[in-house]
Design a protein around this motif. Structure first.
Motif, PDB file in Angstrom:
ATOM      1  N   ASP A 125      36.901  23.882  -5.239  1.00 34.27           N
ATOM      2  CA  ASP A 125      35.565  23.502  -5.704  1.00 34.27           C
ATOM      3  C   ASP A 125      34.924  24.561  -6.597  1.00 34.27           C
ATOM      4  O   ASP A 125      33.798  24.389  -7.060  1.00 34.27           O
ATOM      5  CB  ASP A 125      34.635  23.230  -4.510  1.00 34.27           C
ATOM      6  N   LYS A 126      35.632  25.665  -6.815  1.00 37.45           N
ATOM      7  CA  LYS A 126      35.158  26.754  -7.677  1.00 37.45           C
ATOM      8  C   LYS A 126      33.978  27.483  -7.021  1.00 37.45           C
ATOM      9  O   LYS A 126      32.866  27.547  -7.543  1.00 37.45           O
ATOM     10  CB  LYS A 126      34.767  26.234  -9.063  1.00 37.45           C
ATOM     11  N   THR A 127      34.245  28.039  -5.843  1.00 36.52           N
ATOM     12  CA  THR A 127      33.246  28.804  -5.107  1.00 36.52           C
ATOM     13  C   THR A 127      33.917  30.037  -4.506  1.00 36.52           C
ATOM     14  O   THR A 127      35.129  30.228  -4.653  1.00 36.52           O
ATOM     15  CB  THR A 127      32.622  27.986  -3.964  1.00 36.52           C
ATOM     16  N   LEU A 128      33.152  30.828  -3.786  1.00 38.35           N
ATOM     17  CA  LEU A 128      33.731  31.989  -3.119  1.00 38.35           C
ATOM     18  C   LEU A 128      34.767  31.607  -2.070  1.00 38.35           C
ATOM     19  O   LEU A 128      35.611  32.425  -1.675  1.00 38.35           O
ATOM     20  CB  LEU A 128      32.641  32.856  -2.491  1.00 38.35           C
ATOM     21  N   LEU A 129      34.761  30.348  -1.627  1.00 41.81           N
ATOM     22  CA  LEU A 129      35.791  29.889  -0.697  1.00 41.81           C
ATOM     23  C   LEU A 129      37.185  29.981  -1.301  1.00 41.81           C
ATOM     24  O   LEU A 129      38.164  30.150  -0.572  1.00 41.81           O
ATOM     25  CB  LEU A 129      35.510  28.446  -0.266  1.00 41.81           C
ATOM     26  N   ASP A 130      37.271  29.879  -2.618  1.00 48.29           N
ATOM     27  CA  ASP A 130      38.579  29.958  -3.269  1.00 48.29           C
ATOM     28  C   ASP A 130      39.152  31.366  -3.222  1.00 48.29           C
ATOM     29  O   ASP A 130      40.335  31.564  -3.520  1.00 48.29           O
ATOM     30  CB  ASP A 130      38.480  29.459  -4.714  1.00 48.29           C
ATOM     31  N   VAL A 131      38.353  32.334  -2.824  1.00 52.62           N
ATOM     32  CA  VAL A 131      38.839  33.678  -2.517  1.00 52.62           C
ATOM     33  C   VAL A 131      39.021  33.838  -1.011  1.00 52.62           C
ATOM     34  O   VAL A 131      40.021  34.396  -0.546  1.00 52.62           O
ATOM     35  CB  VAL A 131      37.882  34.757  -3.060  1.00 52.62           C
ATOM     36  N   PRO A 134      42.513  32.212   0.624  1.00 48.36           N
ATOM     37  CA  PRO A 134      43.755  32.981   0.473  1.00 48.36           C
ATOM     38  C   PRO A 134      43.700  34.368   1.110  1.00 48.36           C
ATOM     39  O   PRO A 134      44.721  34.857   1.602  1.00 48.36           O
ATOM     40  CB  PRO A 134      43.954  33.067  -1.042  1.00 48.36           C
ATOM     41  N   VAL A 135      42.533  34.994   1.127  1.00 52.27           N
ATOM     42  CA  VAL A 135      42.411  36.296   1.796  1.00 52.27           C
ATOM     43  C   VAL A 135      42.685  36.143   3.292  1.00 52.27           C
ATOM     44  O   VAL A 135      43.413  36.937   3.890  1.00 52.27           O
ATOM     45  CB  VAL A 135      41.020  36.904   1.539  1.00 52.27           C
ATOM     46  N   GLN A 136      42.099  35.116   3.888  1.00 51.70           N
ATOM     47  CA  GLN A 136      42.318  34.905   5.322  1.00 51.70           C
ATOM     48  C   GLN A 136      43.786  34.582   5.607  1.00 51.70           C
ATOM     49  O   GLN A 136      44.356  35.055   6.597  1.00 51.70           O
ATOM     50  CB  GLN A 136      41.412  33.775   5.827  1.00 51.70           C
ATOM     51  N   ALA A 137      44.413  33.809   4.727  1.00 52.80           N
ATOM     52  CA  ALA A 137      45.837  33.483   4.906  1.00 52.80           C
ATOM     53  C   ALA A 137      46.694  34.744   4.831  1.00 52.80           C
ATOM     54  O   ALA A 137      47.641  34.916   5.607  1.00 52.80           O
ATOM     55  CB  ALA A 137      46.273  32.477   3.849  1.00 52.80           C
ATOM     56  N   ALA A 138      46.353  35.632   3.908  1.00 56.30           N
ATOM     57  CA  ALA A 138      47.090  36.893   3.784  1.00 56.30           C
ATOM     58  C   ALA A 138      46.879  37.763   5.020  1.00 56.30           C
ATOM     59  O   ALA A 138      47.806  38.432   5.487  1.00 56.30           O
ATOM     60  CB  ALA A 138      46.653  37.637   2.528  1.00 56.30           C
ATOM     61  N   MET A 139      45.661  37.762   5.559  1.00 56.49           N
ATOM     62  CA  MET A 139      45.402  38.522   6.784  1.00 56.49           C
ATOM     63  C   MET A 139      46.168  37.944   7.961  1.00 56.49           C
ATOM     64  O   MET A 139      46.700  38.693   8.795  1.00 56.49           O
ATOM     65  CB  MET A 139      43.909  38.528   7.088  1.00 56.49           C
ATOM     66  N   CYS A 151      45.538  39.850  -3.762  1.00 62.71           N
ATOM     67  CA  CYS A 151      45.353  38.413  -3.528  1.00 62.71           C
ATOM     68  C   CYS A 151      43.929  37.993  -3.863  1.00 62.71           C
ATOM     69  O   CYS A 151      43.709  36.959  -4.510  1.00 62.71           O
ATOM     70  CB  CYS A 151      45.693  38.100  -2.078  1.00 62.71           C
ATOM     71  N   ALA A 152      42.949  38.797  -3.435  1.00 59.30           N
ATOM     72  CA  ALA A 152      41.533  38.473  -3.689  1.00 59.30           C
ATOM     73  C   ALA A 152      41.250  38.446  -5.181  1.00 59.30           C
ATOM     74  O   ALA A 152      40.585  37.533  -5.688  1.00 59.30           O
ATOM     75  CB  ALA A 152      40.634  39.484  -2.986  1.00 59.30           C
ATOM     76  N   ARG A 153      41.727  39.461  -5.901  1.00 57.03           N
ATOM     77  CA  ARG A 153      41.484  39.519  -7.352  1.00 57.03           C
ATOM     78  C   ARG A 153      42.133  38.335  -8.071  1.00 57.03           C
ATOM     79  O   ARG A 153      41.527  37.721  -8.959  1.00 57.03           O
ATOM     80  CB  ARG A 153      42.030  40.830  -7.909  1.00 57.03           C
ATOM     81  N   SER A 154      43.371  38.018  -7.689  1.00 54.92           N
ATOM     82  CA  SER A 154      44.075  36.892  -8.312  1.00 54.92           C
ATOM     83  C   SER A 154      43.371  35.569  -8.013  1.00 54.92           C
ATOM     84  O   SER A 154      43.238  34.709  -8.891  1.00 54.92           O
ATOM     85  CB  SER A 154      45.515  36.850  -7.794  1.00 54.92           C
ATOM     86  N   ALA A 155      42.885  35.426  -6.790  1.00 51.34           N
ATOM     87  CA  ALA A 155      42.199  34.189  -6.410  1.00 51.34           C
ATOM     88  C   ALA A 155      40.916  34.004  -7.209  1.00 51.34           C
ATOM     89  O   ALA A 155      40.588  32.884  -7.628  1.00 51.34           O
ATOM     90  CB  ALA A 155      41.898  34.203  -4.916  1.00 51.34           C
ATOM     91  N   ALA A 156      40.186  35.094  -7.448  1.00 54.78           N
ATOM     92  CA  ALA A 156      38.965  34.993  -8.252  1.00 54.78           C
ATOM     93  C   ALA A 156      39.298  34.552  -9.679  1.00 54.78           C
ATOM     94  O   ALA A 156      38.630  33.675 -10.248  1.00 54.78           O
ATOM     95  CB  ALA A 156      38.223  36.320  -8.262  1.00 54.78           C
ATOM     96  N   ARG A 157      40.323  35.161 -10.251  1.00 62.32           N
ATOM     97  CA  ARG A 157      40.715  34.781 -11.621  1.00 62.32           C
ATOM     98  C   ARG A 157      41.140  33.324 -11.684  1.00 62.32           C
ATOM     99  O   ARG A 157      40.914  32.642 -12.699  1.00 62.32           O
ATOM    100  CB  ARG A 157      41.848  35.681 -12.116  1.00 62.32           C
TER     101      ARG A 157
END
Length: 204
Positions: A125-131, A134-139, A151-157
């Protein structure tokens, strides 16, 4: 998560500095698809948290997270305040004082679900959830802090090619495509800064 008062205070200062450094960039991103005030709003919120850092750092981690969330709700304008506030307050309320990395990841998952309900948003949906997703999945996979930061930087991009489906940007329709979401960007900045601290200080 074993964070003492010193760690909490340093993390607050680090997050404040990261937002201050990137305030103008966040507002430029927001100017393209929003009100143009995301940087200023985030800076105001982090300054308010920083002003209370000694009192917050004296609290146990769950209570400290809950207090930070409340301060952000009260000081960040726009949609970001309730979303960041919900994330941290729910994380604080659900986190056990002796939680390990797996327990933290599980509690974070529940907190992210609360953010999704609050914002009526989901992946893509193009929100902070899109970061956050994936951050939570990586954790959950117990990735190294450096990998989570990347992962966070790539997800934002990755929000750039998305069409916004929630918030003010959604009114732009296809014109929102091609612009990185400012909320995702600030979320990635904060996540990467925290991960960098964890890697440097070997916090676990």
């Amino acid at each position: 998560m074993h964070l003492d008062a010193g760690h909490i205070s340093q993390l607050i200062a680090l997050c404040r500095a990261e937002i201050n450094r990137n305030c103008d960039r966040l507002s430029v991103l927001d100017s393209a698809i929003g009100d143009g005030d995301h940087g200023a709003n985030m800076r105001r919120g982090l300054e308010a948290v920083f002003a209370e850092r000694e009192a917050i750092a004296a609290l146990p981690l769950p209570a400290a997270l809950e207090r930070i969330g409340l301060v952000l709700v009260m000081n960040i304008g726009g949609a970001a305040g309730p979303l960041y506030g919900t994330l941290l307050m729910e994380l604080g309320r659900g986190l056990a004082p002796d939680a390990d990395a797996a327990g933290f990841a599980a509690t974070l998952e529940a907190a992210i679900a609360a953010v999704a309900r609050r914002g009526r948003s989901g992946p893509g949906d193009k929100t902070l959830l899109d970061v956050l997703y994936p951050v939570q999945a990586a954790m959950r996979k117990r990735s190294a802090p450096e990998a989570i930061a990347a992962c966070a930087r790539s997800a934002a991009r990755s929000t750039g090619p998305m069409q916004a489906r929630r918030g003010r940007a959604a009114f732009l329709g296809a014109r929102s495509i091609g612009h990185e979401d400012p909320g995702a960007s600030s979320c990635a900045l904060l996540a990467a800064a925290i991960c960098g601290y964890f890697a440097e200080h070997r916090v676990s």
